[in-house]
Each structure stands twice: as C-alpha cells, then as structure tokens.
Design an enzyme around this catalytic site. Structure first.
Site, PDB file in Angstrom:
ATOM      1  N   SER A 183       0.789  -1.231   0.000  1.00 47.85           N
ATOM      2  CA  SER A 183       0.000   0.000   0.000  1.00 47.85           C
ATOM      3  C   SER A 183       0.821   1.280   0.000  1.00 47.85           C
ATOM      4  O   SER A 183       0.320   2.330  -0.385  1.00 47.85           O
ATOM      5  CB  SER A 183      -0.945   0.007   1.199  1.00 47.85           C
ATOM      6  N   HIS A 211      -5.683  -4.612  -1.466  1.00 44.81           N
ATOM      7  CA  HIS A 211      -5.482  -3.477  -2.371  1.00 44.81           C
ATOM      8  C   HIS A 211      -5.471  -3.922  -3.826  1.00 44.81           C
ATOM      9  O   HIS A 211      -4.773  -3.322  -4.650  1.00 44.81           O
ATOM     10  CB  HIS A 211      -4.182  -2.747  -2.049  1.00 44.81           C
ATOM     11  N   LYS A 242     -12.673  -1.836   0.793  1.00 44.62           N
ATOM     12  CA  LYS A 242     -11.942  -0.962  -0.137  1.00 44.62           C
ATOM     13  C   LYS A 242     -12.704  -0.891  -1.462  1.00 44.62           C
ATOM     14  O   LYS A 242     -13.773  -0.296  -1.505  1.00 44.62           O
ATOM     15  CB  LYS A 242     -10.491  -1.443  -0.257  1.00 44.62           C
TER      16      LYS A 242
HETATM   17  C1  LIG Z   1      -6.960  -2.602   4.477  1.00 41.78           C
HETATM   18  C2  LIG Z   1      -6.215  -3.846   4.633  1.00 41.78           C
HETATM   19  C3  LIG Z   1      -6.571  -4.800   5.588  1.00 41.78           C
HETATM   20  C4  LIG Z   1      -7.677  -4.564   6.580  1.00 41.78           C
HETATM   21  O1  LIG Z   1      -8.919  -4.666   5.994  1.00 41.78           O
HETATM   22  P1  LIG Z   1     -10.227  -4.338   6.869  1.00 41.78           P
HETATM   23  O2  LIG Z   1     -11.304  -5.110   6.225  1.00 41.78           O
HETATM   24  O3  LIG Z   1     -10.414  -2.864   6.824  1.00 41.78           O
HETATM   25  O4  LIG Z   1      -9.929  -4.811   8.260  1.00 41.78           O
HETATM   26  C5  LIG Z   1      -5.862  -5.988   5.629  1.00 41.78           C
HETATM   27  N1  LIG Z   1      -4.838  -6.220   4.786  1.00 41.78           N
HETATM   28  C6  LIG Z   1      -4.441  -5.310   3.878  1.00 41.78           C
HETATM   29  C7  LIG Z   1      -3.295  -5.622   2.970  1.00 41.78           C
HETATM   30  C8  LIG Z   1      -5.104  -4.101   3.779  1.00 41.78           C
HETATM   31  O5  LIG Z   1      -4.702  -3.196   2.877  1.00 41.78           O
END
Ligand SMILES: *Cc1c(COP(=O)(O)O)cnc(C)c1O
Length: 398
Positions: A183, A211, A242
C-alpha cells in the site's frame, strides 16, 4: 486510576512532540471523489474507493432494500443464528470471483488475517512473511505457534534463504504470506516467482489482496490474475472495505478444507458478530458490478495513466507501476518537511492528499500517496496535478 492517566497523558504529549499525532478530518458528506469536510469542500485523493462504489446508487439501493427485507442487525455470531442465506450467497460469489473453491466471511480483513494462521499452522510449521506485509498479517502470525521467518520486501533471494532455513528445521507445513499489492508503494508482489519457489520447497502461498481485488487484473480478480497465477495461489484474504463497496467485512478464500476448518476454529469468526445484512447486500451488489462491468476499471486505469503521465511531465518523481496508488516522492533529508508542506498547501486549495514519512516509510523516502478512483473525472485528475505544481512552487519559494 493510580496515576495512569498522567502517564498516558505524557505518552500522548510525546507523540505530539514528535509530530506524529494523527488528526482526524471530519467529513460531512458520503465518501466520494468530491467530499465536504468541516473545513470546506475537497477533491479526495486518499480513499481506497478504487472503483467508486462506496456511494454507487445501485449499491446504496441494494443496501437500503436489504434493511426492509433482512432487517438491521444479526445479533448473533454466524454459527448460532447469524447466517442468512445471503451471507452464504456472498461467500460463494467471492469464491467464484477470485477463483477458489469456497470463501468465509469475517467482520473485517483484519480479523480474517487475525484468524487464519493459528488455525492452519501449529508449532511444527513455519510462516515466511514479507517484511512489508500489512499489520493484520503481522498480528495474525504472532497469534500462531508456528516458527516465523521474514524476508526483505519482494526479495526472492532472501525468500529462498528463508525457505531453506525453514526446511532445515524440518517444518511440517510452510506458508509464504504476502500482500498482493503493497500500500505504500503500489508495487505488486512477484507472484510467479513466489509460486515457483513455493513449488520448489513444497510451501503454500497466501496472498492478501485487499489493495487489488476488484480492480487489478483484466477482470479485476486480483494480483494473481494480473500475474497469471490464479491456479497457483492457494489462499487469498481480502476486504469488502476498499474497492468492493468500502462497507465492511473481510474474507478468506481457498480450498474447501481450509474454509471448513476456519468455520470450526477461527476465533474472530466464532466470537464476533456476523456482518450486518445491509452491508452483505450492498457488498453483493458491489461485487456484481466489479465482476460484470469493465468500465469502472477502464476509467480507473485511464485516470492513473493520465495522472502518472502529467505528473512525470511536470517533473515530479513517481514510483513506477500500474497501480492506482501513485507515490509522489520527496526524497532526501528535507523530504519529509517538503511532502508535508506540499500536502498542506494542496489541502488549503481543496485537494486532499496525505504525506507519509518515517517511520511509516523508510527515512529519506517521504512521499505523498495519491490514490486514483474511477469516480474521478479527467478534470479532477488535472486539478490534482495543477495543485501539485502550484503547491511545489509555493513551498520551494518560501
Ligand atoms: C486494508 C487492509 C486490511 C484490513 O482490511 P479491513 O477489512 O479494513 O480490516 C488488511 N490487509 C491489507 C493488505 C489491507 O490493505
């Protein structure tokens, strides 16, 4: 509180003194490319709203209709009375989309990663984790009793060394865990090479595609599709928070036995409330849009390409790549200050971007991370680039 409040206050003051306090901006509108905040309107370039589905009318309608049809809350964990037919529908749709036998929902991807490692790996086993993996993988790995190895970000020589070390310990099962897209850089994991090494050493591969799912790869199925290894990655974790609507919820997708055992043993699944009915319905609609329409992905790609080319033309230093995360680099000793000042100057003109510096990214590699969305218009992208140019000259002439 026996003086504890004073101690905590000192810790907070220390965070503030280091300039590391996170101040939350309050938004007064739905999540979108154009948002209102308590400090005025802003063009938003820092949401994970890649496909623009967070406030998509069809997703909102599906969620609203679900309130009438399915009610507000589940008031139960899944295995007692918290599984509606639509929870299973969503699990099957996720599995079908990412190309696995089955999938299991969690309250979040943080919980999916928190739950999986201790269930499938014991003290006889080993986990080999990329050093830049998400915090939830790090925490999930800590909860398992397996031996832990770490390899340098995307470094295949180091991964080989760690695999040799794990094999040398006679590990029963070995699991390689990596983010599909990192990210802070927008870099994709080198999945074909990782799968080759996994095969050579008899290891499994787990990819957290939070992502990537929905927009990376021709059909948006994820980093494994983009890299041509859909049938070689064993387990995927991901989020509904996301690109896939941005509501909430996460999942593990993989072979039937993995999913079935998680249903029996994964603690965040067993001991936390089921995902809310309206969120399940909205996520199902978002997934359907991600699966059936190429246009949001095409728009996202056009926006990212336009942004990358205009910014390069304007002389900015970008990390290369194909991801809608575009890091604009401010290198060197002075970089953290410049990145922060440029981001602040942009915000003052209504373009919302975030600067990251040490310890979130390595020293000397400060950056402003721009996240494109299918909800941005070409004009939005041009406005963002213009704001970068104006802010740079403002900051550099002070
Ligand atoms: C955003 C993210 C998470 C967490 O996801 P949530 O559903 O918001 O808990 C886990 N792993 C990665 C790689 C992320 O980017």
């Amino acid at each position: 509180m026996y003086g504890v409040r004073e101690q905590l206050a000192a810790e907070l003051a220390d965070i503030e003194a280091q300039g590391l306090t996170k101040h939350e901006r309050q938004i007064t509108t739905p999540q979108s490319s154009h948002i209102g905040t308590t400090q005025g309107e802003a063009l938003n370039f820092c949401a994970n709203n890649y496909l623009g589905l967070a406030n998509n009318p069809d997703v909102v309608t599906a969620a609203r209709d679900a309130l009438d049809e399915w009610g507000f809350g589940m008031a139960s964990v899944r295995f007692i009375c918290g599984t509606q037919t639509q929870h299973r529908d969503l699990e099957k749709a996720i599995a079908d989309f990412v190309g696995t036998q089955d999938a299991i929902l969690f309250p979040s991807c943080f919980d999916a990663n928190g739950g999986i490692f201790e269930v499938i790996l014991g003290p006889e086993d080993a986990i080999i984790s990329d050093e830049l993996n998400h915090a939830s993988i790090i925490d999930g790995v800590r909860l398992s009793k397996a031996d832990r190895y770490r390899y340098k970000n995307r470094d295949m020589d180091d991964l080989r060394s760690q695999l040799q070390a794990a094999r040398g310990q006679d590990s029963r099962r070995i699991l390689i865990a990596t983010d599909g897209a990192f990210s802070m850089d927008g870099y994709l994991a080198p999945l074909p090479e990782i799968c080759d090494l996994a095969e050579e050493f008899g290891a499994m591969v787990l990819v957290d595609d939070s992502h990537a799912t929905g927009f990376i790869g021709e059909g948006g199925r994820g980093s494994h599709e983009a890299r041509g290894v859909m049938d070689r990655v064993d387990i995927l974790t991901g989020t509904l928070g996301k690109a896939l609507g941005g509501g909430s919820g996460g999942y593990v997708a993989g072979p039937q036995e993995v999913v079935d055992l998680l249903r029996q043993r994964a603690r965040p699944y067993l001991f936390s409330n089921a995902v809310a009915p309206s969120v399940v319905a909205g996520s199902l609609k978002a997934l359907e849009i991600a699966r059936d329409s190429d246009e949001p992905r095409a728009q996202l790609r056009r926006n990212a390409e336009l942004f990358r080319s205009l910014m390069t033309e304007a002389g900015f230093d970008l990390l290369p790549g194909e991801h809608p995360i575009v890091p604009v680099m401010f290198r060197g000793e002075d970089g953290a200050r410049r990145a922060t000042q440029v981001a602040d100057a942009m915000l003052a003109t209504g373009v919302y971007v975030i600067a990251f510096s040490f310890p979130v990214v390595p020293k000397g590699q400060a950056r402003i991370r721009v996240q494109l969305s299918a909800a941005h218009s070409e004009d939005d992208v041009r406005t963002c680039v213009d704001a970068f140019v104006a802010a740079r000259s403002e900051v550099d002439t002070v």
